[in-house]
Design an enzyme around this catalytic site. Structure first.
Site, PDB file in Angstrom:
ATOM      1  N   GLU A 121       0.866  -1.195   0.000  1.00 44.94           N
ATOM      2  CA  GLU A 121       0.000   0.000   0.000  1.00 44.94           C
ATOM      3  C   GLU A 121       0.897   1.238   0.000  1.00 44.94           C
ATOM      4  O   GLU A 121       2.093   1.133   0.316  1.00 44.94           O
ATOM      5  CB  GLU A 121      -0.884   0.006   1.253  1.00 44.94           C
ATOM      6  CG  GLU A 121      -1.842  -1.165   1.298  1.00 44.94           C
ATOM      7  CD  GLU A 121      -2.780  -1.100   2.506  1.00 44.94           C
ATOM      8  OE1 GLU A 121      -2.951   0.002   3.082  1.00 44.94           O
ATOM      9  OE2 GLU A 121      -3.319  -2.158   2.868  1.00 44.94           O
ATOM     10  N   GLY A 125       5.140  -0.672   2.560  1.00 45.54           N
ATOM     11  CA  GLY A 125       5.963  -1.445   1.624  1.00 45.54           C
ATOM     12  C   GLY A 125       6.715  -2.503   2.410  1.00 45.54           C
ATOM     13  O   GLY A 125       6.185  -3.575   2.707  1.00 45.54           O
ATOM     14  N   SER A 126       7.935  -2.164   2.805  1.00 53.52           N
ATOM     15  CA  SER A 126       8.725  -3.121   3.608  1.00 53.52           C
ATOM     16  C   SER A 126       8.003  -3.439   4.916  1.00 53.52           C
ATOM     17  O   SER A 126       8.018  -4.574   5.390  1.00 53.52           O
ATOM     18  CB  SER A 126      10.101  -2.533   3.932  1.00 53.52           C
ATOM     19  OG  SER A 126      10.775  -2.229   2.737  1.00 53.52           O
ATOM     20  N   ILE A 151       0.923  -3.253  -7.822  1.00 52.51           N
ATOM     21  CA  ILE A 151       0.515  -4.654  -7.884  1.00 52.51           C
ATOM     22  C   ILE A 151       0.754  -5.217  -9.290  1.00 52.51           C
ATOM     23  O   ILE A 151       0.106  -4.807 -10.253  1.00 52.51           O
ATOM     24  CB  ILE A 151      -0.957  -4.833  -7.455  1.00 52.51           C
ATOM     25  CG1 ILE A 151      -1.190  -4.183  -6.069  1.00 52.51           C
ATOM     26  CG2 ILE A 151      -1.343  -6.314  -7.443  1.00 52.51           C
ATOM     27  CD1 ILE A 151      -0.270  -4.670  -4.956  1.00 52.51           C
ATOM     28  N   GLU A 353       9.212  -8.017  -4.154  1.00 56.94           N
ATOM     29  CA  GLU A 353       9.161  -9.230  -3.319  1.00 56.94           C
ATOM     30  C   GLU A 353      10.088  -9.134  -2.103  1.00 56.94           C
ATOM     31  O   GLU A 353      10.732 -10.108  -1.705  1.00 56.94           O
ATOM     32  CB  GLU A 353       9.432 -10.493  -4.156  1.00 56.94           C
ATOM     33  CG  GLU A 353       8.319 -10.694  -5.160  1.00 56.94           C
ATOM     34  CD  GLU A 353       8.097 -12.110  -5.629  1.00 56.94           C
ATOM     35  OE1 GLU A 353       8.637 -13.037  -5.006  1.00 56.94           O
ATOM     36  OE2 GLU A 353       7.364 -12.270  -6.611  1.00 56.94           O
ATOM     37  N   GLY A 354      10.141  -7.934  -1.542  1.00 58.68           N
ATOM     38  CA  GLY A 354      10.995  -7.675  -0.374  1.00 58.68           C
ATOM     39  C   GLY A 354      12.342  -7.175  -0.855  1.00 58.68           C
ATOM     40  O   GLY A 354      13.030  -7.869  -1.604  1.00 58.68           O
TER      41      GLY A 354
HETATM   42  C1  LIG Z   1       7.728  -3.228 -10.435  1.00 62.27           C
HETATM   43  C2  LIG Z   1       7.194  -3.537  -9.077  1.00 62.27           C
HETATM   44  C3  LIG Z   1       6.311  -4.591  -8.913  1.00 62.27           C
HETATM   45  C4  LIG Z   1       5.763  -4.865  -7.651  1.00 62.27           C
HETATM   46  N1  LIG Z   1       4.861  -5.882  -7.518  1.00 62.27           N
HETATM   47  C5  LIG Z   1       4.221  -6.057  -6.332  1.00 62.27           C
HETATM   48  C6  LIG Z   1       3.157  -7.017  -6.199  1.00 62.27           C
HETATM   49  O1  LIG Z   1       2.823  -7.738  -7.138  1.00 62.27           O
HETATM   50  N2  LIG Z   1       2.529  -7.093  -4.996  1.00 62.27           N
HETATM   51  C7  LIG Z   1       2.857  -6.322  -3.930  1.00 62.27           C
HETATM   52  O2  LIG Z   1       2.223  -6.443  -2.879  1.00 62.27           O
HETATM   53  N3  LIG Z   1       3.876  -5.406  -4.025  1.00 62.27           N
HETATM   54  C8  LIG Z   1       4.548  -5.258  -5.191  1.00 62.27           C
HETATM   55  N4  LIG Z   1       5.552  -4.326  -5.302  1.00 62.27           N
HETATM   56  C9  LIG Z   1       5.917  -3.523  -4.153  1.00 62.27           C
HETATM   57  C10 LIG Z   1       7.240  -3.952  -3.543  1.00 62.27           C
HETATM   58  O3  LIG Z   1       7.130  -5.221  -2.938  1.00 62.27           O
HETATM   59  C11 LIG Z   1       7.672  -2.856  -2.560  1.00 62.27           C
HETATM   60  O4  LIG Z   1       8.061  -1.761  -3.381  1.00 62.27           O
HETATM   61  C12 LIG Z   1       8.798  -3.280  -1.667  1.00 62.27           C
HETATM   62  O5  LIG Z   1       8.332  -4.177  -0.704  1.00 62.27           O
HETATM   63  C13 LIG Z   1       9.466  -2.097  -0.948  1.00 62.27           C
HETATM   64  O6  LIG Z   1       8.532  -1.235  -0.392  1.00 62.27           O
HETATM   65  P1  LIG Z   1       8.611   0.333  -0.694  1.00 62.27           P
HETATM   66  O7  LIG Z   1       8.765   0.496  -2.171  1.00 62.27           O
HETATM   67  O8  LIG Z   1       7.443   0.967  -0.041  1.00 62.27           O
HETATM   68  O9  LIG Z   1       9.958   0.818  -0.064  1.00 62.27           O
HETATM   69  P2  LIG Z   1      10.202   1.170   1.489  1.00 62.27           P
HETATM   70  O10 LIG Z   1       9.649   0.125   2.345  1.00 62.27           O
HETATM   71  O11 LIG Z   1       9.766   2.575   1.702  1.00 62.27           O
HETATM   72  O12 LIG Z   1      11.774   1.094   1.557  1.00 62.27           O
HETATM   73  C14 LIG Z   1      12.639   2.145   1.070  1.00 62.27           C
HETATM   74  C15 LIG Z   1      14.082   1.755   1.385  1.00 62.27           C
HETATM   75  O13 LIG Z   1      14.240   1.592   2.799  1.00 62.27           O
HETATM   76  C16 LIG Z   1      14.762   0.295   3.076  1.00 62.27           C
HETATM   77  N5  LIG Z   1      14.186  -0.218   4.305  1.00 62.27           N
HETATM   78  C17 LIG Z   1      12.880  -0.194   4.670  1.00 62.27           C
HETATM   79  N6  LIG Z   1      12.717  -0.792   5.874  1.00 62.27           N
HETATM   80  C18 LIG Z   1      13.938  -1.190   6.275  1.00 62.27           C
HETATM   81  C19 LIG Z   1      14.433  -1.869   7.416  1.00 62.27           C
HETATM   82  N7  LIG Z   1      13.628  -2.260   8.400  1.00 62.27           N
HETATM   83  N8  LIG Z   1      15.770  -2.117   7.496  1.00 62.27           N
HETATM   84  C20 LIG Z   1      16.607  -1.739   6.503  1.00 62.27           C
HETATM   85  N9  LIG Z   1      16.190  -1.102   5.377  1.00 62.27           N
HETATM   86  C21 LIG Z   1      14.889  -0.832   5.264  1.00 62.27           C
HETATM   87  C22 LIG Z   1      14.363  -0.551   1.882  1.00 62.27           C
HETATM   88  O14 LIG Z   1      15.223  -1.649   1.729  1.00 62.27           O
HETATM   89  C23 LIG Z   1      14.482   0.437   0.746  1.00 62.27           C
HETATM   90  O15 LIG Z   1      15.809   0.498   0.339  1.00 62.27           O
HETATM   91  C24 LIG Z   1       6.149  -4.076  -6.546  1.00 62.27           C
HETATM   92  C25 LIG Z   1       7.069  -3.039  -6.703  1.00 62.27           C
HETATM   93  C26 LIG Z   1       7.586  -2.764  -7.950  1.00 62.27           C
HETATM   94  C27 LIG Z   1       8.566  -1.618  -8.095  1.00 62.27           C
END
Ligand SMILES: Cc1cc2nc3c(=O)[nH]c(=O)nc-3n(C[C@H](O)[C@H](O)[C@H](O)COP(=O)(O)OP(=O)(O)OC[C@H]3O[C@@H](n4cnc5c(N)ncnc54)[C@H](O)[C@@H]3O)c2cc1C
Length: 383
Positions: A121, A125-126, A151, A353-354
């Site tokens: 959402e 994300g993470s 998604i 995927e994380g």
């Molecule tokens: C092309 C694409 C396809 C996708 N497909 C799907 C899908 O099918 N289904 C779905 O549900 N999601 C999907 N996603 C979402 C994707 O899984 C998330 O983008 C991802 O989990 C990271 O979340 P975020 O982008 O909000 O980054 P954030 O969580 O905001 O992270 C930003 C940065 O901070 C770092 N970070 C965050 N928390 C920590 C921590 N605790 N310790 C150390 N570092 C940290 C991260 O590693 C990253 O470098 C997709 C994304 C993309 C770009």
């Protein structure tokens, strides 16, 4: 590989050469979803490769799936992502669903339909437990509300696994997972994302506005959503490693093709260049073995959570480094939109995927886990 796996890999190679590689650049340019692929893949039933045979699918084991995904990654990572994301959604149902749910969810895949896994959402994300989507029980239904973003397959899927809080006060522990069929009232589809890479893979934002799903669509129990999501991602992450290895191998092969043309007389100039190419192949082979190892552990019913995170992190890091090295070795010849696709596609694999930082947290958890008590010796057991 068994003779059967060799035959499956060969069939995947031939499909990729005929139906994927010739179209990849064109779809990358337009950013349109490669819908033709679903039709082209129908006769082989490959979109149902992870569907167990008892539900009418091909029932390929994890290692066999990885072999196919590597070939698809070799052809086009965007197209491979369509297949792997569909399998990701299916894994959630195969992991937590009952027989009726598995049958219903798997059915579209038998005719080359695809699924989507909707966890992320805008504010989650993470930290997947920080979402605002909710599911409120009302009689025989749950009413779903909230946003989902990024998604994969979101605009094209026949069926979705959607995560929403049944008990928002509990955070991650209040998350639940639901099967949501396409076309329900209140499912508001947003535009597709214009992405840097994986351009023809369909990625969308959507909003759920009072979407009603039957209680029978709850996967597992209320509050088990996060557990289901994490278990599913554990299963699916090596697939991203497989796509990444395929992408890296293709990039290296294309780089070698270029170097052979550019230096026809001497074939391979300079020992340094040869060492660079060798190092790229060493890295690819290491990543390939890491994901095969993970799949073998899974097939043997052994723990593989750490190995799964390693396979994803290593494969995607190798893809990123090989694409960057290839650009260095080829100079301006690689700095085209078409060759640059390898690097653009590789980058996102370190995010979805994380992220690879989140994978490191998973790996560190295993590394730091207290040592397991050794199994008692015969003598100690007797005492
Ligand atoms: C092309 C694409 C396809 C996708 N497909 C799907 C899908 O099918 N289904 C779905 O549900 N999601 C999907 N996603 C979402 C994707 O899984 C998330 O983008 C991802 O989990 C990271 O979340 P975020 O982008 O909000 O980054 P954030 O969580 O905001 O992270 C930003 C940065 O901070 C770092 N970070 C965050 N928390 C920590 C921590 N605790 N310790 C150390 N570092 C940290 C991260 O590693 C990253 O470098 C997709 C994304 C993309 C770009």
């Amino acid at each position: 590989m068994t003779p059967e796996q060799q035959a499956i890999r060969q069939a995947a190679k031939e499909f990729v050469a005929k139906k994927i590689i010739p179209h990849a650049a064109e779809y990358d340019k337009s950013g349109e979803f490669h819908a033709y692929l679903l039709e082209a893949a129908k006769p082989s039933g490959i979109f149902a490769m992870a569907v167990p045979q008892e539900y009418g699918g091909l029932g390929y084991g994890p290692l066999t799936q990885a072999l196919v995904l590597e070939e698809w990654g070799y052809g086009c990572a965007a197209m491979g992502t369509t297949l792997s994301a569909s399998i990701l959604s299916m894994e959630a149902v195969l992991t937590a669903g009952n027989d009726d749910q598995k049958r219903r969810f798997c059915k579209p895949m038998l005719s080359a339909g695809i699924g989507a896994f909707a966890l992320t959402e805008p504010a989650a994300g993470s930290d997947a437990g920080a979402g605002v989507a909710t599911a409120v029980k009302s009689g025989g239904e749950y009413i779903l509300n909230g946003p989902k973003c990024w998604i994969t397959n979101g605009g094209e899927a026949a069926v979705y696994v959607v995560f929403a809080a049944t008990d928002p006060a509990q955070g991650a522990k209040g998350l639940s997972a639901f099967i949501v069929e396409r076309g329900l009232p209140g499912f508001i589809m947003g535009d597709r994302e214009e992405k840097l890479g994986l351009r023809s893979s369909n990625t969308v934002f959507f909003f759920l506005k009072d979407v009603r799903v039957p209680v029978a669509n709850l996967l597992g129990k209320e509050g088990e959503g996060m557990k289901i999501a994490m278990e599913t991602l554990d299963l699916a992450r090596p697939s991203i490693g497989a796509l990444a290895v395929g992408l890296a191998q293709r990039c290296l092969d294309e780089c070698v093709k270029h170097l052979r043309k550019r230096y026809p007389a001497k074939s391979y100039p300079g020992e340094t260049l040869q060492f660079d190419l060798a190092d790229m192949q060493i890295a690819i082979e290491g990543a390939r073995q890491a994901q095969h190892h993970t799949m073998s552990l899974r097939e043997a019913g052994k723990p593989f959570s750490m190995e799964s995170a390693i396979a994803k992190t290593l494969g995607t890091a190798v893809a990123m480094s090989v694409t960057s090295q290839a650009m260095r070795l080829m100079g301006s010849h690689a700095y085209t939109s078409e060759f640059g696709k390898f690097m653009r596609d590789a980058k996102v694999m370190q995010i979805y995927e994380g992220t690879n930082q989140i994978q490191r947290l998973v790996i560190a958890r295993s590394v730091l886990a207290p040592p397991k008590a050794p199994a008692p010796t015969m003598k100690a057991a007797a005492e």
